[in-house]
Design an enzyme around this catalytic site. Structure first.
Site, PDB file in Angstrom:
ATOM      1  N   LYS A 114      31.161  33.453  49.035  1.00 30.44           N
ATOM      2  CA  LYS A 114      30.518  32.433  48.988  1.00 30.44           C
ATOM      3  C   LYS A 114      30.230  32.050  50.216  1.00 30.44           C
ATOM      4  CE  LYS A 114      30.187  30.575  44.498  1.00 30.44           C
ATOM      5  NZ  LYS A 114      30.905  30.120  43.196  1.00 30.44           N
ATOM      6  N   LYS A 216      28.827  44.945  31.017  1.00 31.10           N
ATOM      7  CA  LYS A 216      28.998  43.264  29.552  1.00 31.10           C
ATOM      8  C   LYS A 216      28.091  42.405  30.063  1.00 31.10           C
ATOM      9  CE  LYS A 216      32.261  40.235  31.449  1.00 31.10           C
ATOM     10  NZ  LYS A 216      34.018  39.241  31.571  1.00 31.10           N
ATOM     11  N   LYS A 219      24.590  36.692  33.086  1.00 32.19           N
ATOM     12  CA  LYS A 219      23.425  36.240  33.782  1.00 32.19           C
ATOM     13  C   LYS A 219      22.960  37.055  34.896  1.00 32.19           C
ATOM     14  CE  LYS A 219      24.746  32.054  34.516  1.00 32.19           C
ATOM     15  NZ  LYS A 219      24.801  31.005  34.259  1.00 32.19           N
TER      16      LYS A 219
END
Ligand code: TRP
Length: 351
Positions: A114, A216, A219
């Protein structure tokens, strides 16, 4: 009667839940309610570590709670709460931080990912430490992001949870939690915190594939079926799912995109129907259009009733607030006991 083991999991408040969340986590959470003492919470403080937006945060918390209730979490059986409704967590977060090293936090993979994104650093090799120290805007890397693992450890330790069902991406955070627990226990010579373990209820992890023929459902892949999708949207998505030209020789192996559709059918349909389409594939008589129509039907049977309940709950702040009030009370009861022990252990005592 033996005390039930404590299961706890947190959900960051971002976006809507999809079929992968449902089969991978939520449906298991619902089944665990009878066998364990379950706590599930919305991690709104964790959501603040990136892109804080007050209106969105509030909306997201409402949505997640509505979706969890709609999918079958029962506030009478489980403890369903919002992290910030338990202020004991914030206090213990401050206390536990006294036993956490800046270095180990900076080495955490999720932090490095991040921080790199926020600083706009592409390569793995670049030294991010000097850039972090050099950056002077809190828009870049804030201290909350660095101490994310402390907060998560407190979520778990303050409830003395034994089992924490989370995905692989959270494994390192759980490892840190165990390390902090051991460190605290041994520093003060106490046996206050159990070491929590990851927990996969019901054996194998289910992998729910997406509709784009690849891996998979996720989102960020844009290949999702959401619990909140209406009938038309859902049918359209399924009819557009990636397939192939169809089997040419009897018994030939099934390609990945088509296997994905079979996997979804296995999750949502009956064994007879799955067998029918598997047989049709094997003898080359299958028509993907029929398979998709069937699949859409079967998925809708799962999602539509949930969708109805989500919509009802989203418009019913009184129901949400009631469920959360009960949850916060139960969560605070245990949290305040642990916090009192932690304060006493650390020498914060009344005269
Ligand atoms: N970090 C978790 C995630 O991103 C969410 C979380 C916060 C959590 N606190 C927790 C999960 C405690 C399990 C236990 O998914």
């Amino acid at each position: 009667m033996a005390e039930k083991e404590i299961v706890l999991s947190g959900i960051r408040a971002t976006g809507n839940l999809h079929l992968g969340n449902y089969y991978g986590a939520l449906s298991k959470f619902v089944r665990m309610q009878d066998d364990y003492d379950c706590l599930y919470f919305v991690a709104d403080l964790h959501a603040l570590t990136t892109n804080p937006d007050p209106d969105k945060l509030h909306e997201n918390v409402r949505n997640i709670v509505a979706e969890y209730l709609a999918a079958g979490l029962d506030p009478e059986k489980s403890t369903l709460f919002v992290q910030s409704d338990v202020p004991e967590i914030s206090e213990m977060y401050l206390l536990l931080n006294m036993h956490v090293g800046i270095g180990e936090l900076m080495r955490t993979a999720s932090f490095k990912d991040k921080a790199r994104k926020q600083l706009g650093i592409k390569s793995d090799s670049e030294n991010i430490e000097s850039q972090i120290i050099g950056s002077d805007s809190n828009k870049r890397v804030n201290a909350g992001l660095l101490t994310y693992p402390t907060l998560m450890a407190v979520d778990i330790l303050i409830q003395k949870a034994n089992k924490v069902p989370v995905g692989k991406d959270q494994e390192q955070h759980l490892e840190l939690t165990r390390r902090f627990a051991r460190r605290f226990n041994s520093f003060y010579g106490v046996d206050l915190f159990p070491e929590p373990e990851n927990f996969n209820f019901g054996g194998n992890a289910v992998k729910v594939p997406g509709l784009d023929g690849s891996g998979k459902m996720g989102k960020s892949e844009g290949n999702c079926i959401y619990l909140i999708d209406d009938e038309k949207t859902l049918r359209k998505k399924v009819m557009r799912a990636v397939t192939d030209e169809g089997p040419k020789t009897p018994g030939q192996p099934v390609s990945q995109p088509v296997e994905n559709l079979f996997t979804l059918l296995e999750l949502t349909s009956t064994p007879e129907i799955v067998k029918h389409y598997r047989d049709a594939y094997a003898d080359c008589s299958i028509r993907y259009g029929d398979l998709k129509k069937q699949l859409a039907e079967d998925i809708l049977k799962v999602t539509l009733p949930i969708r109805e309940r989500i919509l009802d709950l989203q418009g019913d702040d009184a129901a949400i607030s009631k469920a959360l009030r009960i949850g916060a009370e139960k969560a605070r009861e245990r949290a305040s006991k642990t916090l009192a022990e932690v304060r006493h252990t650390m020498g914060i005592r009344k005269f």
